[in-house]
Scaffold this motif. Structure first.
Motif, PDB file in Angstrom:
ATOM      1  N   VAL A 211     -10.386   1.714   0.199  1.00 38.00           N
ATOM      2  CA  VAL A 211      -9.620   0.464   0.275  1.00 38.00           C
ATOM      3  C   VAL A 211      -8.166   0.707  -0.101  1.00 38.00           C
ATOM      4  N   LEU A 212      -7.956   1.390  -1.203  1.00 38.51           N
ATOM      5  CA  LEU A 212      -6.593   1.625  -1.683  1.00 38.51           C
ATOM      6  C   LEU A 212      -5.791   2.446  -0.680  1.00 38.51           C
ATOM      7  N   THR A 213      -6.436   3.430  -0.062  1.00 43.08           N
ATOM      8  CA  THR A 213      -5.730   4.298   0.869  1.00 43.08           C
ATOM      9  C   THR A 213      -5.361   3.557   2.147  1.00 43.08           C
ATOM     10  N   PHE A 214      -6.260   2.731   2.663  1.00 47.14           N
ATOM     11  CA  PHE A 214      -5.926   1.927   3.837  1.00 47.14           C
ATOM     12  C   PHE A 214      -4.756   0.992   3.527  1.00 47.14           C
ATOM     13  N   CYS A 215      -4.786   0.352   2.368  1.00 46.87           N
ATOM     14  CA  CYS A 215      -3.703  -0.566   2.001  1.00 46.87           C
ATOM     15  C   CYS A 215      -2.388   0.181   1.809  1.00 46.87           C
ATOM     16  N   GLN A 216      -2.453   1.357   1.226  1.00 44.05           N
ATOM     17  CA  GLN A 216      -1.249   2.159   1.018  1.00 44.05           C
ATOM     18  C   GLN A 216      -0.653   2.598   2.348  1.00 44.05           C
TER      19      GLN A 216
ATOM     20  N   SER B 191     -12.777 -14.244  -8.379  1.00 47.26           N
ATOM     21  CA  SER B 191     -11.908 -13.885  -7.266  1.00 47.26           C
ATOM     22  C   SER B 191     -10.482 -13.660  -7.741  1.00 47.26           C
ATOM     23  N   ILE B 192      -9.997 -14.550  -8.586  1.00 40.42           N
ATOM     24  CA  ILE B 192      -8.625 -14.417  -9.098  1.00 40.42           C
ATOM     25  C   ILE B 192      -8.489 -13.168  -9.961  1.00 40.42           C
ATOM     26  N   THR B 193      -9.450 -12.947 -10.845  1.00 43.54           N
ATOM     27  CA  THR B 193      -9.407 -11.773 -11.724  1.00 43.54           C
ATOM     28  C   THR B 193      -9.446 -10.478 -10.924  1.00 43.54           C
ATOM     29  N   ASP B 194     -10.326 -10.418  -9.928  1.00 43.16           N
ATOM     30  CA  ASP B 194     -10.449  -9.199  -9.133  1.00 43.16           C
ATOM     31  C   ASP B 194      -9.259  -8.995  -8.208  1.00 43.16           C
ATOM     32  N   ALA B 195      -8.679 -10.085  -7.687  1.00 45.33           N
ATOM     33  CA  ALA B 195      -7.473  -9.963  -6.870  1.00 45.33           C
ATOM     34  C   ALA B 195      -6.330  -9.406  -7.705  1.00 45.33           C
TER      35      ALA B 195
ATOM     36  N   ILE C 150      -4.361  -5.851  -7.020  1.00 44.07           N
ATOM     37  CA  ILE C 150      -2.902  -5.797  -6.857  1.00 44.07           C
ATOM     38  C   ILE C 150      -2.286  -4.869  -7.896  1.00 44.07           C
ATOM     39  N   LYS C 151      -2.806  -4.897  -9.114  1.00 44.85           N
ATOM     40  CA  LYS C 151      -2.287  -4.026 -10.175  1.00 44.85           C
ATOM     41  C   LYS C 151      -2.485  -2.552  -9.820  1.00 44.85           C
ATOM     42  N   VAL C 152      -3.668  -2.206  -9.345  1.00 41.47           N
ATOM     43  CA  VAL C 152      -3.933  -0.812  -8.975  1.00 41.47           C
ATOM     44  C   VAL C 152      -3.080  -0.403  -7.779  1.00 41.47           C
ATOM     45  N   LEU C 153      -2.951  -1.283  -6.785  1.00 37.21           N
ATOM     46  CA  LEU C 153      -2.118  -0.966  -5.621  1.00 37.21           C
ATOM     47  C   LEU C 153      -0.674  -0.719  -6.031  1.00 37.21           C
ATOM     48  N   ALA C 154      -0.167  -1.524  -6.945  1.00 37.07           N
ATOM     49  CA  ALA C 154       1.228  -1.384  -7.367  1.00 37.07           C
ATOM     50  C   ALA C 154       1.440  -0.142  -8.225  1.00 37.07           C
ATOM     51  N   ARG C 155       0.569   0.074  -9.197  1.00 37.99           N
ATOM     52  CA  ARG C 155       0.802   1.132 -10.177  1.00 37.99           C
ATOM     53  C   ARG C 155       0.356   2.504  -9.707  1.00 37.99           C
ATOM     54  N   GLU C 156      -0.719   2.555  -8.889  1.00 34.76           N
ATOM     55  CA  GLU C 156      -1.232   3.852  -8.482  1.00 34.76           C
ATOM     56  C   GLU C 156      -0.840   4.235  -7.065  1.00 34.76           C
ATOM     57  N   ARG C 157      -0.535   3.263  -6.215  1.00 32.54           N
ATOM     58  CA  ARG C 157      -0.259   3.557  -4.813  1.00 32.54           C
ATOM     59  C   ARG C 157       1.128   3.132  -4.355  1.00 32.54           C
ATOM     60  N   GLY C 158       1.929   2.564  -5.259  1.00 33.92           N
ATOM     61  CA  GLY C 158       3.313   2.241  -4.929  1.00 33.92           C
ATOM     62  C   GLY C 158       3.497   1.093  -3.955  1.00 33.92           C
ATOM     63  N   VAL C 159       2.499   0.203  -3.842  1.00 35.64           N
ATOM     64  CA  VAL C 159       2.630  -0.953  -2.953  1.00 35.64           C
ATOM     65  C   VAL C 159       3.499  -1.990  -3.647  1.00 35.64           C
TER      66      VAL C 159
ATOM     67  N   ARG D  21       3.902 -11.532 -14.807  1.00 28.67           N
ATOM     68  CA  ARG D  21       3.914 -11.322 -16.250  1.00 28.67           C
ATOM     69  C   ARG D  21       3.409  -9.945 -16.643  1.00 28.67           C
ATOM     70  N   PHE D  22       2.341  -9.479 -15.980  1.00 29.63           N
ATOM     71  CA  PHE D  22       1.669  -8.266 -16.450  1.00 29.63           C
ATOM     72  C   PHE D  22       1.895  -7.034 -15.572  1.00 29.63           C
ATOM     73  N   ILE D  23       2.386  -7.233 -14.341  1.00 30.20           N
ATOM     74  CA  ILE D  23       2.645  -6.077 -13.471  1.00 30.20           C
ATOM     75  C   ILE D  23       4.140  -5.882 -13.306  1.00 30.20           C
ATOM     76  N   GLY D  24       4.817  -6.903 -12.804  1.00 33.74           N
ATOM     77  CA  GLY D  24       6.274  -6.851 -12.745  1.00 33.74           C
ATOM     78  C   GLY D  24       6.838  -6.198 -11.506  1.00 33.74           C
ATOM     79  N   ASP D  25       6.316  -5.029 -11.122  1.00 35.65           N
ATOM     80  CA  ASP D  25       6.944  -4.272 -10.036  1.00 35.65           C
ATOM     81  C   ASP D  25       6.263  -4.522  -8.691  1.00 35.65           C
ATOM     82  N   VAL D  26       5.774  -5.731  -8.478  1.00 36.71           N
ATOM     83  CA  VAL D  26       5.210  -6.093  -7.184  1.00 36.71           C
ATOM     84  C   VAL D  26       5.580  -7.546  -6.896  1.00 36.71           C
ATOM     85  N   SER D  27       5.920  -7.824  -5.648  1.00 35.11           N
ATOM     86  CA  SER D  27       6.240  -9.202  -5.268  1.00 35.11           C
ATOM     87  C   SER D  27       5.151  -9.747  -4.361  1.00 35.11           C
ATOM     88  N   LEU D  28       4.816 -11.014  -4.556  1.00 33.49           N
ATOM     89  CA  LEU D  28       3.793 -11.674  -3.760  1.00 33.49           C
ATOM     90  C   LEU D  28       4.456 -12.660  -2.804  1.00 33.49           C
TER      91      LEU D  28
END
Length: 289
Positions: free
Chosen positions: A147-152, A167-171, A175-184, A213-220
């Motif tokens: 999943v992460l690789t396709f999104c990246q 759903s909100i918690t898992d979303a 998003i946190k993993v995509l931003a911090r580990e994959r640079g999305v 608040r908790f990620i910062g480096d991603v825009s929605l």
């Protein structure tokens, strides 16, 4: 079976007649949020808007795009990987002319492809001579490497979320993993199965505040909300896309509006050309899928 020994070097020349493709990975933090329904209806609506669209079922082990649309594929990606058919033989023509690449359901080995088999898929995709505008990728749910690789690899990632705590918690976790580990750096959001436009907007703002608040480096970016309506439930039972079966229904109108917004996105300027550049980029990230 595809193997690196039988493959040419992974270098691709862009045929001059083929135009750059916009790639959109549709995902969700958990199952049950309607991700595949959004993917399929979005792809069909884009096709109806004149966009040459290919829908790739990238839930490699638990595929269901073909079931959702009432299709009976003769071949799937499992047959392609096993060398039993060509990529062109896998592609189905779906509703409104959308092209569909079905995956296999209940094939554990498809969810655990080796890097050599991924390389084989890349070189098979290199031979696809189809002019496309949009590639919609229906990923699996969760935060697996696939999943992460396709999104990246995709130019845009769309996260489907509904108004329930899990759903909100898992979303947020996705998003946190995509931003911090994959640079999305940017994520599109669709609120699904909502009772009103206000609920959809509130759901997006709730998720956006937590991410800010908790990620910062991603825009929605809020793409819109899809209401839960009886017509949508009936279309699923009939194995049809709601945008085709009940185009005047609230859910179909909402999905078509999301497709219109997506269709207005600027085409990529880099000469990536067609679908093999998406798959090749996915592999060249150096992350196993």
């Amino acid at each position: 079976m595809l193997s690196p020994e039988t493959l040419p070097p992974m270098s691709v020349a862009v045929p001059p007649a083929l135009q750059p493709v916009r790639t959109l990975a549709v995902t969700g933090g958990k199952g049950g949020v309607g991700k595949t329904n959004v993917s399929a209806n979005l792809a069909i609506a884009l096709s109806e808007l004149g966009k040459r669209t290919l829908l790739l079922d990238a839930d490699l082990g638990l595929a269901n795009v073909d079931v959702l649309l009432g299709l009976s594929p003769r071949h799937t990606l499992a047959d392609l990987v096993a060398g039993r058919c060509s990529l062109d033989e896998v592609i189905l023509e779906g509703p409104s002319g959308v092209m569909i690449v079905p995956a296999a359901s209940g094939r554990r080995h498809m969810a655990e492809l080796r890097p050599a088999e991924h390389a084989g898929l890349v070189n098979v995709f290199n031979d696809l001579q189809r002019d496309l505008d949009m590639l919609v990728v229906d990923t699996a749910a969760g935060i697996t490497d696939s999943v992460l690789t396709f999104c990246q690899a995709a130019q845009d990632t769309l996260v489907v979320v509904c108004d329930e705590p899990a759903s909100i918690t898992d979303a947020y976790a996705l998003i946190k993993v995509l931003a911090r580990e994959r640079g999305v750096g940017q994520v599109q959001v669709v609120a699904n199965m909502v009772r009103s436009p206000q609920e959809g907007r509130g759901l997006y703002e709730k998720l956006s505040r937590v991410c800010e608040r908790f990620i910062g480096d991603v825009s929605l970016n809020y793409l819109g909300a899809v209401p839960q309506c009886e017509w949508l439930r009936m279309s699923v039972q009939r194995q049809q896309a709601v945008v085709r079966a009940y185009p005047a229904s609230p859910s179909a109108r909402a999905l078509t509006e999301i497709a219109r917004r997506t269709a207005r996105w600027q085409a990529p300027t880099a000469p990536r050309g067609h679908v093999e550049f998406f798959v090749e980029r996915m592999l060249r990230q150096g992350v196993p899928a």
